[in-house]
Design an enzyme around this catalytic site. Structure first.
Site, PDB file in Angstrom:
ATOM      1  N   ASP A   7      15.183  22.043  68.612  1.00 36.69           N
ATOM      2  CA  ASP A   7      14.854  22.550  67.620  1.00 36.69           C
ATOM      3  C   ASP A   7      15.745  22.631  66.298  1.00 36.69           C
ATOM      4  O   ASP A   7      16.981  22.191  66.662  1.00 36.69           O
ATOM      5  CB  ASP A   7      14.495  24.019  67.946  1.00 36.69           C
ATOM      6  CG  ASP A   7      13.732  24.997  66.845  1.00 36.69           C
ATOM      7  OD1 ASP A   7      13.004  24.565  66.274  1.00 36.69           O
ATOM      8  OD2 ASP A   7      14.409  26.202  67.093  1.00 36.69           O
ATOM      9  N   ASP A   9      15.608  25.145  63.196  1.00 35.79           N
ATOM     10  CA  ASP A   9      16.206  26.400  62.753  1.00 35.79           C
ATOM     11  C   ASP A   9      16.605  27.388  63.885  1.00 35.79           C
ATOM     12  O   ASP A   9      16.180  27.675  64.958  1.00 35.79           O
ATOM     13  CB  ASP A   9      14.823  27.308  62.131  1.00 35.79           C
ATOM     14  CG  ASP A   9      14.412  26.402  61.160  1.00 35.79           C
ATOM     15  OD1 ASP A   9      15.077  25.716  60.467  1.00 35.79           O
ATOM     16  OD2 ASP A   9      13.098  26.413  60.890  1.00 35.79           O
TER      17      ASP A   9
END
Length: 178
Positions: A7, A9
Site C-alpha cells: 500500500d 498511504d
C-alpha cells in the site's frame, strides 16, 4: 520468488504526519500523533472532518513525506521478490496522477507495470500484502502484514510491522541489501 502487494498511504507515504502538518498550518494547533490513536483514519483532530477536506485538495498526495527506510527496503525487496504498489486511489480522482508522480520521484526504480491504482483491493492476488487498513487486509488470501498507523493501533488480528526496518527483518533482508 514471492509476490508482495504494498500500500502507499501510511505505509510508503506518511499521510498522517502530513495531515498533522497541514492542520497546524491552517489552525495553529499542533496535534500529536499519539492523540490520534484509535480514531478512524483522518479522525481525532479538534475539528472533526477537517482532514477529509485536505485529501480532496489538489497537491495533497503529491507532497506526502516518504516513510523512513521505505525506499531502501522496497528496493531490496524487489531484488528478491515481485513487488506491486497497490493503492485504493480511485475514491480520490485527483490522487491518481499525483500518486504516479510521487512514485516516479521517490521510487524511480518501480516500473509503471508494477503500480496498481484501484478502488477495492479485494481483487489483489499476491502472497503478501503490507497495508494499514483492516478493510484491505480482511479479505486478502495471502499473508497479511498490518503496517502500524494511529487508526489501527488497537487491531490485533494481523501480524504487525511498525517500521520498514521490521519489514526488512520479516523478509530476512540482510543489512547489505538495505
Amino acid at each position: 520468488m514471492a509476490r508482495i502487494a504494498i500500500d502507499m498511504d501510511n505505509v510508503m507515504a506518511d499521510l498522517t504526519s502530513h495531515m498533522i502538518h497541514l492542520y497546524e498550518q491552517k489552525h495553529g494547533v499542533r496535534v500529536s500523533m499519539e492523540s490520534l490513536n484509535g480514531h478512524p483514519d483522518g479522525g481525532g483532530f479538534p475539528i472533526e472532518g477537517e482532514t477529509h477536506a485536505f485529501i480532496r485538495e489538489a497537491g495533497f498526495f503529491r507532497d506526502l513525506p516518504v516513510m523512513p527506510d521505505s525506499q531502501e527496503v522496497i528496493k531490496a525487496l524487489m531484488e528478491k521478490h515481485e513487488v506491486f504498489i497497490v493503492s485504493a486511489a480511485t475514491e480520490f480522482p485527483l490522487s491518481l496522477k499525483e500518486k504516479i508522480d510521487w512514485l516516479e520521484e521517490h521510487f524511480p526504480y518501480i516500473s509503471w507495470k508494477n503500480i496498481v491504482l484501484c478502488g477495492s483491493k479485494t481483487i489483489v492476488d499476491a502472497d503478501y500484502m503490507i497495508d494499514d487498513h483492516d478493510k484491505n487486509l480482511r479479505y486478502f488470501k495471502g499473508e497479511r502484514l498490518l503496517f502500524t498507523a494511529p487508526h489501527n493501533i488497537y487491531l490485533t488480528d494481523y501480524k504487525r510491522v511498525n517500521s520498514w526496518k521490521e519489514v526488512a527483518e520479516y523478509f530476512q533482508l540482510t543489512p547489505a541489501m538495505v
